[in-house]
Design an enzyme around this catalytic site. Structure first.
Site, PDB file in Angstrom:
ATOM      1  CD  GLU A  49     -19.327 -12.665 -44.611  1.00  0.00           C
ATOM      2  OE1 GLU A  49     -18.628 -11.998 -45.386  1.00  0.00           O
ATOM      3  OE2 GLU A  49     -20.542 -12.460 -44.438  1.00  0.00           O
ATOM      4  CE  LYS A  83     -26.320  -8.771 -42.870  1.00  0.00           C
ATOM      5  NZ  LYS A  83     -26.543  -9.222 -44.236  1.00  0.00           N
ATOM      6  CG  HIS A  89       8.902   0.745 -37.382  1.00  0.00           C
ATOM      7  ND1 HIS A  89      10.216   0.949 -37.058  1.00  0.00           N
ATOM      8  CD2 HIS A  89       8.863   0.645 -38.733  1.00  0.00           C
ATOM      9  CE1 HIS A  89      10.939   0.999 -38.164  1.00  0.00           C
ATOM     10  NE2 HIS A  89      10.140   0.810 -39.197  1.00  0.00           N
TER      11      HIS A  89
END
Ligand code: PA5
Length: 417
Positions: free
Chosen positions: A275, A408, A296
């Protein structure tokens, strides 16, 4: 103190790093002094501004009151309003403290119903943490939880409701009107930099974390990175290294550790760098891996895939546990481990991984003294300061988040706000 190890540095790389360190020295001095252009976002630069004796005492008093009465404490918040607290609580929470339940970080009704189910039969307190109290997730969850509290505790509900918001915000007004306890969310600190403020410290104190040790760690790190000169300053060196790798074409940075307790710290770290730095079409994409498990899976990519990333390890120095492998007459072909301590086995895996990966990609290690509150405090301050420096070198504003604000708006439009 945090110790930086550069694993695969050759002479040419060393010269490049030295040049980068020299070239940007002025930026380090600017950051140490604090910049007027970022005055509305640099309240974290001096830890004491929001974590002085008086503020710590108030937080401890409130936390003790909650701890005496609560079985469960709901932390309502998203992103910077929950990541720091969650990272420490999930790593260090002692037994016997109230259960910490997270809300306000999802819109999934299934997840919310599961969260509400956890509250049944428990004595509950809630804390809604939101800087501007417009964010959809915490705002909507706070409403749901207020209803729950009112149904469960009736007239007494307000005594169990806390909100952490900016002075004068609609959240502040709600507290005044309905008698909820109000804590100040610093106006001059952005969410992802709030570990050492009411935002991070109250939930941690409720969970029984030693917040004084945490703040002390941050203070010590602050002193260190504000006094070290450019050529010895670890935060600045790390910021320069990141930018050097970026110039060389690396676009992904992976944080990894062999201690699963860092699981939620990764989220905090990812948010901080993504951010803060990912803007203006620039930035290094932060990812994290839990080793040895993910050796793995993503281990294959790191070892053998396209070389897009560099890697940082967090290596805990002080032994915090011991579990010795007992010998066994049953032939399972693991006798080579007989008598060995998992502490040493885990360390061997770490050293082997560094040796293997550093053949392929740049690898760094930060040696962390111990897995405790003091060192978490150091890590928070260290990475915040390093991130700020890295953004300065890259030429981006570390403190805004235009992309987050943009998405937003799309959500608000979709919901007819
Ligand atoms: O770091 C940030 O600024 C953001 O991640 C915010 O913390 C996050 O969007 C939550 O915002 P608010 O506290 O206003 O709900």
């Amino acid at each position: 103190m945090l110790n930086l190890i550069i694993h695969n540095e050759n002479k040419e790389q060393k010269n490049k790093l030295d040049r980068m360190i020299e070239k940007n020295e002025k930026l380090l001095e600017e950051a140490k002094a604090g910049e007027n252009c970022y005055a509305d976002s640099q309240g974290w630069l001096d830890t004491k501004e929001w974590a002085d004796e008086q503020k710590l005492c108030r937080l401890e008093t409130l936390a003790n009151e909650i701890r005496e009465n609560a079985d469960a404490f709901v932390l309502i918040g998203v992103g910077g309003s929950n990541n720091a607290a969650r990272s420490v609580i999930e790593a260090l929470k002692p037994e016997g403290a109230p259960e910490i339940i997270y809300a306000g970080n999802t819109l999934s009704p299934d997840a919310m119903k599961r969260m509400l189910k956890k509250l049944e039969g428990k004595s509950v307190y809630i804390d809604c943490i939101a800087k501007n109290f417009e964010t959809l997730e915490p705002g909507s969850s706070f409403r749901v939880l207020r209803k729950y509290m009112e149904k469960t505790y009736g007239e007494e509900a307000h005594k169990r409701i806390i909100a952490t918001g900016t002075v004068g915000s609609s959240l502040d007004q709600l507290c005044t009107k309905y008698g909820y306890t109000f804590l100040e969310f610093p106006l001059n600190v952005g969410g992802r930099y709030t570990a050492m403020t009411n935002v991070g410290l109250l939930p941690m104190a409720v969970a029984g974390i030693d917040i004084r040790a945490l703040v002390e760690g941050a203070n010590d790190m602050q002193k260190l990175v504000h006094t070290q000169e450019a050529n010895e300053n670890i935060a600045y060196q790390y910021a320069c290294l990141r930018n050097l790798y970026y110039e060389e074409g690396y676009r992904v940075e992976m944080l990894a550790s062999f201690e699963p307790q860092f699981r939620y710290f990764y989220k905090w770290w990812i948010q901080l760098f993504a951010e803060s730095e990912g803007k203006d079409n620039k930035g290094i994409f932060p990812v994290a891996s839990e080793f040895s498990e993910e050796l793995h899976s993503v281990g294959q990519f790191i070892q053998d895939g396209s070389q897009i990333m560099f890697e940082i390890f967090l290596d805990v120095v002080q032994k915090n546990a011991s579990l010795v492998v007992e010998s066994d007459a049953k032939e399972d072909y693991f006798d080579y481990l007989d008598g060995k301590d998992f502490w040493d086995i885990n360390k061997a895996a770490y050293h082997a991984t560094v040796a293997a990966h550093s053949q392929k990609i740049p690898c760094l290690t930060f040696e962390v003294g111990a897995l405790d509150a003091y060192h978490f405090g150091q890590l928070f301050y260290f990475f915040q300061f390093a991130c700020y420096l890295s953004c300065k070198i890259m030429g981006v504003n570390a403190f805004d988040q235009p992309g987050v604000e943009a998405y937003k708006k799309w959500m608000f439009d979709a919901l007819g706000k």
